[in-house]
Design an enzyme around this catalytic site. Structure first.
Site, short mmCIF file in Angstrom:
data_model
loop_
_atom_site.label_atom_id
_atom_site.label_comp_id
_atom_site.label_asym_id
_atom_site.label_seq_id
_atom_site.Cartn_x
_atom_site.Cartn_y
_atom_site.Cartn_z
N SER A 61 0.82 -1.22 0.00
CA SER A 61 0.00 0.00 0.00
C SER A 61 0.85 1.26 0.00
O SER A 61 2.02 1.26 0.41
CB SER A 61 -0.89 0.05 1.25
OG SER A 61 -1.67 -1.10 1.34
N1 SAH Z 1 -0.14 -5.61 4.07
C1 SAH Z 1 0.52 -5.85 2.81
C2 SAH Z 1 -0.40 -5.48 1.67
C3 SAH Z 1 -0.48 -6.59 0.71
S1 SAH Z 1 -1.75 -6.53 -0.52
C4 SAH Z 1 1.86 -5.14 2.73
O1 SAH Z 1 2.16 -4.33 3.62
O2 SAH Z 1 2.61 -5.37 1.78
C5 SAH Z 1 -2.92 -7.65 0.12
C6 SAH Z 1 -2.46 -9.05 0.41
O3 SAH Z 1 -3.60 -9.77 0.86
C7 SAH Z 1 -1.91 -9.79 -0.78
O4 SAH Z 1 -0.63 -10.27 -0.48
C8 SAH Z 1 -2.90 -10.95 -0.97
O5 SAH Z 1 -2.29 -12.15 -1.42
C9 SAH Z 1 -3.46 -11.10 0.43
N2 SAH Z 1 -4.77 -11.76 0.51
C10 SAH Z 1 -5.85 -11.60 -0.29
N3 SAH Z 1 -6.87 -12.39 0.13
C11 SAH Z 1 -6.41 -13.06 1.23
C12 SAH Z 1 -6.98 -14.03 2.10
N4 SAH Z 1 -8.23 -14.49 1.96
N5 SAH Z 1 -6.21 -14.51 3.09
C13 SAH Z 1 -4.93 -14.08 3.28
N6 SAH Z 1 -4.34 -13.17 2.48
C14 SAH Z 1 -5.06 -12.66 1.47
#
Ligand code: SAH
Length: 214
Positions: A61
């Site tokens: 993000s």
């Molecule tokens: N907090 C992260 C943002 C990553 S983007 C950072 O600081 O980099 C969102 C993430 O959520 C992605 O890696 C995606 O694979 C994960 N995601 C999406 N659906 C999910 C689920 N049901 N369970 C676990 N992770 C999930």
């Protein structure tokens, strides 16, 4: 001030202008080397206020969004926090110094392994990650004082509400998945029910149920 320090300084000034006023949150962001969480082609933008690709179609993000979400979560140092969507591990690294223990769930194994390696390298020892479908939460570790979801869903996953302590807070993007109509909301669990407050229009990758085929 070194060029690296001045880039961080400039980023923090920008976050303050966008409403991140909490000194503890700003200090935590100021101490996390975001370039450790970014792939080589994007390193020149590591301290810009932009979201960046982290592989598997996912993104880390924008720092402003990390700042406003972390601030809204009002984390205390004795708290147990759950994060859904470990991704690069950047949000986890920002939260780690603010809480007692952070549990973080990711559904993509390669992203999870990379995030765990980065957190180890930075000697962040109070974050535990696991592979799983975060829409089910982490029942073995529940209940949590705070829950942060970093992927968007049309509704709040019921398991997460169940795993939030009474008086707990949750921050998550809700709305049109894959679309542009999403809002970050702060949910307070109270004896009278849920208090839901939208606070920012955003665009997150979707919360996807189940695990990807490998
Ligand atoms: N907090 C992260 C943002 C990553 S983007 C950072 O600081 O980099 C969102 C993430 O959520 C992605 O890696 C995606 O694979 C994960 N995601 C999406 N659906 C999910 C689920 N049901 N369970 C676990 N992770 C999930």
């Amino acid at each position: 001030m070194s060029p690296a320090e001045s880039r961080v300084h400039r980023l923090l000034a920008e976050l303050r202008r966008h409403g991140v006023g909490d000194a503890r949150v700003l200090a935590a962001i100021g101490r996390v080397p975001r370039h450790h969480f970014i792939a080589p082609p994007f390193l020149d933008q590591a301290y810009e206020n932009v979201a960046l690709p982290i592989g598997r179609g996912q993104t880390v993000s924008q720092p402003m969004v990390v700042g406003l979400m972390t601030q809204a979560l009002a984390v205390g140092e004795r708290m147990k926090v759950l994060e859904i969507g470990t991704g690069s591990g950047y949000q986890a690294a920002v939260l780690a110094p603010l809480c007692r223990r952070l549990y973080s769930v990711e559904r993509h194994r390669p992203l999870l392994s990379e995030a765990e390696a980065r957190l180890r390298h930075l000697r962040i020892h109070n974050v535990t990650c696991r592979l799983g479908d975060g829409s089910r939460g982490w029942p073995e570790q529940a209940p949590f004082d705070r829950i942060i979801v970093t992927a968007a869903a049309p509704d709040v996953p019921p398991a997460l509400l169940e795993q939030l302590k009474p008086d707990g807070l949750m921050v998550l993007p809700l709305g049109d998945v894959g679309g542009i109509d999403q809002e970050l909301v702060l949910i307070a669990k109270t004896p009278e029910g849920l208090d839901i407050r939208p606070f920012l229009a955003v665009r997150f990758v979707p919360l996807v149920e189940g695990l990807p085929e490998e």
